[in-house]
Design a protein around this motif. Structure first.
Motif, PDB file in Angstrom:
ATOM      1  N   HIS A  28      45.326  40.673  51.425  1.00  0.00           N
ATOM      2  CA  HIS A  28      45.578  41.563  50.289  1.00  0.00           C
ATOM      3  C   HIS A  28      45.549  43.032  50.682  1.00  0.00           C
ATOM      4  O   HIS A  28      46.227  43.856  50.093  1.00  0.00           O
ATOM      5  CB  HIS A  28      44.586  41.287  49.156  1.00  0.00           C
ATOM      6  N   GLN A  29      44.730  43.344  51.693  1.00  0.00           N
ATOM      7  CA  GLN A  29      44.643  44.754  52.090  1.00  0.00           C
ATOM      8  C   GLN A  29      45.713  45.162  53.084  1.00  0.00           C
ATOM      9  O   GLN A  29      45.966  46.334  53.272  1.00  0.00           O
ATOM     10  CB  GLN A  29      43.296  45.024  52.737  1.00  0.00           C
ATOM     11  N   SER A 113      45.858  32.399  48.340  1.00  0.00           N
ATOM     12  CA  SER A 113      46.666  33.596  48.113  1.00  0.00           C
ATOM     13  C   SER A 113      48.137  33.274  47.853  1.00  0.00           C
ATOM     14  O   SER A 113      48.898  34.145  47.460  1.00  0.00           O
ATOM     15  CB  SER A 113      46.558  34.549  49.309  1.00  0.00           C
TER      16      SER A 113
ATOM     17  N   LYS B  25      38.089  36.867  43.463  1.00  0.00           N
ATOM     18  CA  LYS B  25      39.027  37.966  43.724  1.00  0.00           C
ATOM     19  C   LYS B  25      39.035  38.436  45.169  1.00  0.00           C
ATOM     20  O   LYS B  25      39.940  39.167  45.573  1.00  0.00           O
ATOM     21  CB  LYS B  25      38.625  39.209  42.889  1.00  0.00           C
ATOM     22  N   HIS B  28      36.912  42.738  48.834  1.00  0.00           N
ATOM     23  CA  HIS B  28      37.540  44.057  48.897  1.00  0.00           C
ATOM     24  C   HIS B  28      38.298  44.404  47.619  1.00  0.00           C
ATOM     25  O   HIS B  28      38.405  45.570  47.255  1.00  0.00           O
ATOM     26  CB  HIS B  28      38.455  44.165  50.112  1.00  0.00           C
ATOM     27  N   GLN B  29      38.830  43.388  46.964  1.00  0.00           N
ATOM     28  CA  GLN B  29      39.584  43.675  45.746  1.00  0.00           C
ATOM     29  C   GLN B  29      38.714  43.780  44.501  1.00  0.00           C
ATOM     30  O   GLN B  29      39.135  44.313  43.489  1.00  0.00           O
ATOM     31  CB  GLN B  29      40.610  42.575  45.497  1.00  0.00           C
ATOM     32  N   SER B  31      35.791  45.117  42.126  1.00  0.00           N
ATOM     33  CA  SER B  31      35.102  46.405  41.971  1.00  0.00           C
ATOM     34  C   SER B  31      33.764  46.189  41.273  1.00  0.00           C
ATOM     35  O   SER B  31      33.527  45.147  40.649  1.00  0.00           O
ATOM     36  CB  SER B  31      35.963  47.338  41.125  1.00  0.00           C
ATOM     37  N   ASP B  34      34.298  45.291  37.836  1.00  0.00           N
ATOM     38  CA  ASP B  34      34.500  43.850  37.574  1.00  0.00           C
ATOM     39  C   ASP B  34      33.154  43.134  37.430  1.00  0.00           C
ATOM     40  O   ASP B  34      32.994  42.237  36.603  1.00  0.00           O
ATOM     41  CB  ASP B  34      35.259  43.185  38.740  1.00  0.00           C
TER      42      ASP B  34
END
Lengths: 217, 217
Positions: A28-29, A113, B25, B28-29, B31, B34
């Motif tokens: 994702h990053q 993913s 999630k 890293h995604q 927060s 969240d």
């Protein structure tokens, strides 16, 4: 080199480097720009091979399973002995993934993913692969074996797939010995898992939780 | 309820829900916002317990290893038989993680997301835990065993840890049976892994790669 070979080799190189980028940064990053930088292929050059980052992730996963499955098919061709089949499956799996550890990490971490059709197709390949293993185990299974086949199958894959967390070719035993150790560990365990002759301590269940935990029970 | 218990229980609940958010999630995604939404605890309420998202991830990992290790210590107290010890280790590990699968996914996927002191402390706990396993295996190991201890240790952890990818309490066998199957698979394999009495097909290495692959060799 034919045009098709050139295409395949260039794509294979892109997939390999992209798997390293995804393994390092996380899918994702990581951006297509990161892949472009790492491969030295322009963005438009990359989009010639795939339409989106998700298609790229799909291609990496598909390519791994296709390679592992087609190599296994060749190895198992005309082999009847199920012990031999299992050994070949273990060796084929470990040999491929020891050399493609970034891919193994991506397959494991980014299984969720993919969406829709991509996810369905990868899941079908995974099911096909575990089915090959289940069939070999069914041939091997002693009539009175107490071990659940689903547990045995995933115990074997867990043992093998976990290597991306610890196996370092430069410090650990060579892959052939790794395959030998894991085949023996598993085969012996699977073939002779008879509760009755294990020492009593090993067969008895543990007492329930020994004390209350603030963590989930 | 004492003040400290209240603190622990509230923190334990936050860590549990945060682990679910991270598992869903990705660390890293996700927060802190969240986490606040999922727990119903305000941002300032959360920052009372940790200073950063990284500290939160550390607390989750630390809490898991501390719980597993302290439960194991209680179980192994005054147990001498190494078969029994191994069975207790397997059962303790599986019992905890079957009930904390989100944590298992986070421990596995976010091992590299911690840095500096946080990472060092978690790595020390992991090493301490695998050392307990290595010592049990050293007591169990037959003098002529061909199996590498590092391979055996990580084969066992791989077998157990992989469950977050496939085990579903509602469709699979209960955790006690899972622990019995895995203990038997592993113990038998480890105790009797004698190459000489395996059928020849199982002991022989596979021929090298059976055909050229466009993937990495």
């Amino acid at each position: 080199m034919t045009v098709e070979q050139g295409y395949d080799e260039k794509l294979a190189r892109i997939l390999r480097i992209a798997a390293e980028v995804f393994a390092e940064k996380g899918y994702h990053q990581a951006s297509i720009r990161d892949i472009s930088r790492a491969t030295g292929v322009s963005l438009s050059g990359l989009y010639y091979y795939f339409k989106s980052k998700e298609e790229l992730l799909f291609l990496i996963q598909e390519h791994c399973f296709q390679t592992v499955l087609s190599n296994l098919e060749v190895l198992l061709d005309e082999v009847d002995d199920p012990h031999r089949k299992l050994r070949l499956l273990v060796e084929n799996h470990l040999r491929f993934f020891v050399n493609n550890m970034a891919e193994m990490k991506v397959l494991s971490h980014e299984a969720d993913s993919l969406s829709g059709e991509y996810r369905r197709r990868v899941n079908d390949m995974k099911k096909g692969y575990s089915q090959v293993c289940v069939e070999i185990l069914d041939q091997l299974r002693p009539a009175d074996s107490p071990i659940d086949t689903r547990v045995a199958t995933f115990a074997l894959f867990g043992m093998m797939n976990w290597i991306y967390n610890w196996y370092r070719p430069e410090r650990d035993i060579p892959v052939e010995e790794l395959a030998a150790d894991m085949s023996h560990l598993f085969l012996r365990g699977f073939m002779e898992a008879d509760v009755a002759d294990l020492p009593p301590g090993a067969a008895e269940a543990a007492p329930g939780e020994s004390r209350p935990s603030i963590w989930r029970r």
